[in-house]
Write a protein that holds these residues in place. Structure first.
Motif, PDB file in Angstrom:
ATOM      1  N   LYS A 271       0.827  -1.199   0.000  1.00 17.47           N
ATOM      2  CA  LYS A 271       0.000   0.000   0.000  1.00 17.47           C
ATOM      3  C   LYS A 271       0.868   1.259   0.000  1.00 17.47           C
ATOM      4  N   VAL A 272       0.436   2.230  -0.829  1.00 16.10           N
ATOM      5  CA  VAL A 272       1.171   3.490  -0.965  1.00 16.10           C
ATOM      6  C   VAL A 272       0.192   4.663  -0.908  1.00 16.10           C
ATOM      7  N   ASP A 273       0.764   5.877  -0.659  1.00 14.61           N
ATOM      8  CA  ASP A 273      -0.043   7.089  -0.697  1.00 14.61           C
ATOM      9  C   ASP A 273       0.192   7.802  -2.035  1.00 14.61           C
ATOM     10  N   ARG A 274      -0.217   9.069  -2.117  1.00 11.61           N
ATOM     11  CA  ARG A 274      -0.128   9.790  -3.394  1.00 11.61           C
ATOM     12  C   ARG A 274       1.315  10.005  -3.841  1.00 11.61           C
ATOM     13  N   GLN A 275       2.253  10.021  -2.912  1.00 15.53           N
ATOM     14  CA  GLN A 275       3.662  10.155  -3.271  1.00 15.53           C
ATOM     15  C   GLN A 275       4.330   8.792  -3.460  1.00 15.53           C
ATOM     16  N   ASP A 317      10.291  18.065  -5.790  1.00 11.08           N
ATOM     17  CA  ASP A 317       9.444  18.985  -6.549  1.00 11.08           C
ATOM     18  C   ASP A 317       8.058  19.071  -5.916  1.00 11.08           C
ATOM     19  N   ALA A 318       7.469  20.255  -6.012  1.00 13.84           N
ATOM     20  CA  ALA A 318       6.090  20.419  -5.568  1.00 13.84           C
ATOM     21  C   ALA A 318       5.179  19.686  -6.553  1.00 13.84           C
ATOM     22  N   ASP A 319       4.385  18.796  -6.058  1.00 17.88           N
ATOM     23  CA  ASP A 319       3.539  17.986  -6.939  1.00 17.88           C
ATOM     24  C   ASP A 319       2.382  17.448  -6.108  1.00 17.88           C
ATOM     25  N   GLU A 320       1.207  17.383  -6.717  1.00 17.71           N
ATOM     26  CA  GLU A 320       0.035  16.895  -5.973  1.00 17.71           C
ATOM     27  C   GLU A 320       0.061  15.395  -5.779  1.00 17.71           C
TER      28      GLU A 320
END
Length: 433
Positions: A271-275, A317-320
């Motif tokens: 399981k992973v999150d958005r990053q 980097d800034a990224d959603e």
């Protein structure tokens, strides 16, 4: 969660796995001004990363092995990437941030990416452990299937999806005196991507080439000969199909065991999150071995989006981050082009548009709801597929040009232009002589 906004002097990134997802990530990282200081890739296979999508033309004899290589070993060296091939990671110690390979080598990491891919999902039936049963996932499998094709006899492919059909067609093209059958559990081939008409067209094409397609085929068991080699498949309805080899292509199982043994949170996969971060802030997972929310992966497009999100996270980097998005499936099976997205079954509220040219073998079907495209299946001529997908993503109301939709963007644009042109409402006049 610890932040790695810029690489530190001791920033060592280790990537376990050297498949297409891993390689795509490495290519994204090496060109970034804030790349990790040191990158090590550990691959279990003895060769650099290659394009596994091309295994089918390789099996069919249409391509040489070297044409599959994405980058040779020199490329990694030129980009300051350490490449360790032919080694399998056995354990990960999250406390000391150290992994141990089957060669007895301990490797320290500051950040770690698991890109361990997947394995064929094996049916839970008696006889699955017999000799002569293969997958079709890597170069070693392709070599084994090539040997099967040369020997002749009977080969049985279990799975009527993309991978199974590619394996079957590759065997047929390469084989001399080889009879190839395909078992599909559902009532039609590629049932997740195609509707009944397109699946029927595909089946007719493949059957005309010599493949034996068996649908509604539920495997009950595999039988072996006295030497322990598979010799037959028995279906639930009692049919018995003699075979010398069985190729399993009925789905995949994420290779999550390494992460699970390390104590990472897993479900069907890691399981992973958005990053793409796992339950350990120093460890990430990518591709077929990971699970985001309820989703696992087998197609390249969402994995490429994961690479973008992960490379941004690793380089500060800034990224959603990664987000699920609708995807279209563009496939080419043995010279037959297919393009599909959205639902394959029409709901009562759908407006269904169909075009079928029997002579040319072209088929198109669109599903619309309130004038907006929700699904499409194209067989043969797929040139309009990307445009349909763009319209679906944009949610454009195409009610006014419904009658031109099946013929693509040019006809729709022409109709829209005609509808937008001003109408002459005054009667014509003539000048006096």
């Amino acid at each position: 969660m610890e932040s790695f906004s810029r690489c530190s002097p001791d920033d060592h990134l280790v990537i376990i796995g050297n498949g297409m997802a891993s390689h795509r990530l490495v290519e994204a990282l090496v060109n970034h001004p804030h790349r990790p200081r040191a990158i090590t890739v550990v691959g279990e296979e003895p060769v650099p990363a290659y394009n596994c999508i091309l295994l089918s033309p390789l099996l069919a004899g249409d391509m040489q092995p070297e044409a599959l290589t994405l980058r040779d070993a020199d490329w990694y060296q030129d980009n300051d990437v350490t490449l360790k091939l032919g080694e399998r990671v056995e354990t990960i110690d999250c406390d000391s941030r150290t992994l141990l390979t089957d060669a007895g080598q301990a490797i320290h990491y500051d950040r770690l990416v698991l890109a361990t891919g997947s394995s064929p999902a094996l049916p839970n039936v008696p006889g699955i452990e017999l000799d002569g049963i293969h997958g079709f996932r890597d170069l070693e499998d392709a070599d084994a299937l090539e040997a099967i094709a040369r020997q002749g006899g009977n080969a049985l492919v279990i799975g009527g999806g993309l991978l199974g059909l590619e394996a079957a067609e590759g065997l047929r093209k390469r084989g001399q005196g080889l009879a190839v059958s395909v078992l599909q559990r559902s009532e039609r081939l590629m049932n997740r991507q195609l509707d009944a008409t397109a699946a029927g067209l595909l089946q007719d094409t493949l059957a005309a080439r010599g493949l034996n397609i068996v649908t509604r085929a539920q495997l009950a068991k595999l039988e072996g000969d006295p030497t322990g080699r598979v010799c037959a498949a028995v279906l639930n309805d009692g049919r018995r199909l003699a075979t010398d080899s069985v190729i399993i292509a009925a789905g995949i199982t994420p290779n999550a065991e390494l992460g699970q043994r390390a104590g990472l949170t897993t479900d069907r996969a890691i399981k992973v999150d958005r990053q793409l971060t796992t339950s350990d802030p120093h460890i990430f997972a990518l591709g077929e071995c990971c699970q985001f929310e309820t989703h696992t992966y087998g197609l390249v497009e969402p994995i490429w989006h994961q690479v973008e999100a992960l490379s941004a996270a690793l380089c500060g980097d800034a990224d959603e981050g990664y987000r699920e998005a609708p995807t279209a499936t563009k496939l080419k099976i043995s010279g037959v082009s297919l393009y599909a997205f959205g639902p394959t079954e029409a709901a009562p509220e759908h407006d269904e548009l169909c075009y079928h040219d029997l002579e040319c073998g072209d088929y198109r079907r669109l599903l619309l709801r309130d004038g907006r495209i929700e699904g499409a299946v194209l067989y043969g001529d797929t040139q309009h597929g990307p445009w349909y997908f763009e319209q679906a993503l944009a949610g454009h109301d195409l009610s006014a040009c419904r009658q031109a939709l099946l013929f693509g963007a040019a006809d729709v644009n022409a109709l829209q232009a005609a509808q937008a042109s001003p109408q002459d409402t005054q009667p014509p006049t003539s000048e006096a002589a």
